[in-house]
Write an enzyme that holds these catalytic residues in place. Sequence first.
Site, PDB file in Angstrom:
ATOM      1  N   LYS A   1       0.834  -1.204   0.000  1.00  0.00           N
ATOM      2  CA  LYS A   1       0.000   0.000   0.000  1.00  0.00           C
ATOM      3  C   LYS A   1       0.870   1.256   0.000  1.00  0.00           C
ATOM      4  CE  LYS A   1      -1.563  -1.685   3.736  1.00  0.00           C
ATOM      5  NZ  LYS A   1      -2.234  -1.963   5.021  1.00  0.00           N
TER       6      LYS A   1
ATOM      7  N   THR B   1      -7.634   8.299   9.818  1.00  0.00           N
ATOM      8  CA  THR B   1      -7.124   7.120   9.113  1.00  0.00           C
ATOM      9  C   THR B   1      -6.813   5.969  10.072  1.00  0.00           C
ATOM     10  OG1 THR B   1      -4.871   8.016   9.247  1.00  0.00           O
ATOM     11  CG2 THR B   1      -6.144   8.517   7.256  1.00  0.00           C
TER      12      THR B   1
ATOM     13  N   GLY C   1      -6.962   2.654  11.804  1.00  0.00           N
ATOM     14  CA  GLY C   1      -7.548   1.355  11.462  1.00  0.00           C
ATOM     15  C   GLY C   1      -7.615   1.039   9.994  1.00  0.00           C
ATOM     16  N   THR C   2      -6.949   1.831   9.143  1.00  0.00           N
ATOM     17  CA  THR C   2      -7.045   1.578   7.698  1.00  0.00           C
ATOM     18  C   THR C   2      -6.420   0.235   7.311  1.00  0.00           C
ATOM     19  OG1 THR C   2      -5.053   2.932   7.433  1.00  0.00           O
ATOM     20  CG2 THR C   2      -7.165   3.983   6.987  1.00  0.00           C
ATOM     21  N   GLY C   3      -5.280  -0.115   7.935  1.00  0.00           N
ATOM     22  CA  GLY C   3      -4.630  -1.381   7.601  1.00  0.00           C
ATOM     23  C   GLY C   3      -5.473  -2.581   7.979  1.00  0.00           C
ATOM     24  N   CYS C   4      -6.032  -2.536   9.183  1.00  0.00           N
ATOM     25  CA  CYS C   4      -6.909  -3.621   9.642  1.00  0.00           C
ATOM     26  C   CYS C   4      -8.125  -3.751   8.726  1.00  0.00           C
ATOM     27  CB  CYS C   4      -7.400  -3.340  11.066  1.00  0.00           C
ATOM     28  SG  CYS C   4      -6.105  -3.022  12.273  1.00  0.00           S
TER      29      CYS C   4
END
Length: 533
Positions: A185, A226, A228-231
């Site tokens: 990402k 932003t 928690g975007t990865g989870c």
Amino acid sequence: METTVPRVLTIAGSDSGGGAGIQADLKTIAAFHCFGTSAITALTAQNTLGVQAVEGVSPSFVVKQIESVLDDIGSDAIKTGMLYGEETIRAIVGVLEKRYGQDRESLRLVVDPVCVSTSGHSLLPLSAVDSLRKDLLPWATVLTPNIPEAEYLAGWESGTIRSVEDMERCAKELANTGARWVYLKGGHMPIERGAAGDRVVVDLLWDAKAKKSTTWERRYLDVKNTHGTGCTLAAAAASELARGKTVPEAVRCAADFVASAIATSYSIGNGSGPVNHFHGLMSRTLPLPNPHSPTPFTDYLIAYNPSAWSRYVNHPFPNGLADGTMPLEAFLHFIQQDYHFLKQYGRSNALAAYKTEDMRLMAGSIQIVNDVVRETEMHVKYCEKYGISRAQLQAIPESVTNIAYTRYVLDVSSKGDLLDARVVTAPCLIGYGEVGRRLVNATSGVNRDEATNPYWGWIAEYGGDWYQGAVKTGIEVLEATLQESPISPSRLADLARVFEKATELEIAFWDAAIEAGKKRREEVLDVKGGMPQ
């Protein structure tokens, strides 16, 4: 047991703030119409400002949770997040080996390599990184690191990835750990595109089997919410895999979901707020500004009653000033009454400054007040040019039309909130700017010779840089105010009606100037008609 509901198991830590970890995963899984189950690896004391404390769950109990879920409910895809430590990772891998043997394709495992929180708190000890690489990544259907995580896992120095080519080199290296796909990402490395300086995010998917990469671009959203975007992305990808999508389809859909979740986020807490996992059900009434609609709130207000707005910005009064045919009596009536109006208009913008805690928005309101002062002085000079002194101008009583307008603006500004104050003053600022810009750029219907058109200087002021700059500031604070305080559809409609009412009062203001000019001319003609021949 057969079921028609796709099942997704998330193995991750708990976020007490609800924006990341297990909580974000289950929200995301539900948003994709899947059934979510969970195995908690650690507990965190966490909010939008950061992680204050972490306590791990014993590896044996993590295993019991996983086995309990798989024995009864089963799973069509699994997502891992924060795994806490080396023993936990090995325990999870042991369960996978027991359940799936060598059938790693049917596992559909999405690994989000959570190492460090956004606030900088370490979420995976250095001793566990080797176990993550050696033991878990060979099981991964897809690995979803961001750029700092990719550098960390590859053993590269922080800041090594500076281009899309660097991303591809790193993805290849990570795929050598055994992960079938690597979805790297690019949110931490926005790239400028075009002369306007627009920034985009480039995401890269590396196919370890085909030895090729695919990239996608999307607009970079420069917002703070932003957390928690990865989870969320990993959980979304796992959900799509559970629903039968291919990996390229799943990660593309997951990235689109996260982008929308960021764009429709609400400000919660005092730090980096969570994304809006249920934007499909509770989306923002209006989107955030984007290249296709840089001013969505302003656009909506104008489009609410396009007929009224058109009658306003194409009114005969400014058109008559532009071609020089407007009677002087109408112009003088206008600038005298507008002088009084602008005093109340300045007060309304000062009220907006008073109503905000945001120093940037406060500065914008103060700048508008300063521009109003400049505008009133311009009116004074025009009046003096025609023999009306400042004292005489101040003594001229307000017309009924002017009173109706100023009292409405003051009433809405004083009784309403910050958005009310912004919206009720917007038609005047934005409309004059649009009129000035249109007439200054017009190729016909204007007389730019100030020797024959005494009004052209007035038109040029509103089409010039200083006033257009004031309009830009006004629109920016209007849009920023809404971004800070997302509103319901009913509230948006109420604000649109305020904007509509103020627009109608602007039209009436110019109508009154034309009528006053006609009346004054008739009075002069009557006097002349009664004079001896």
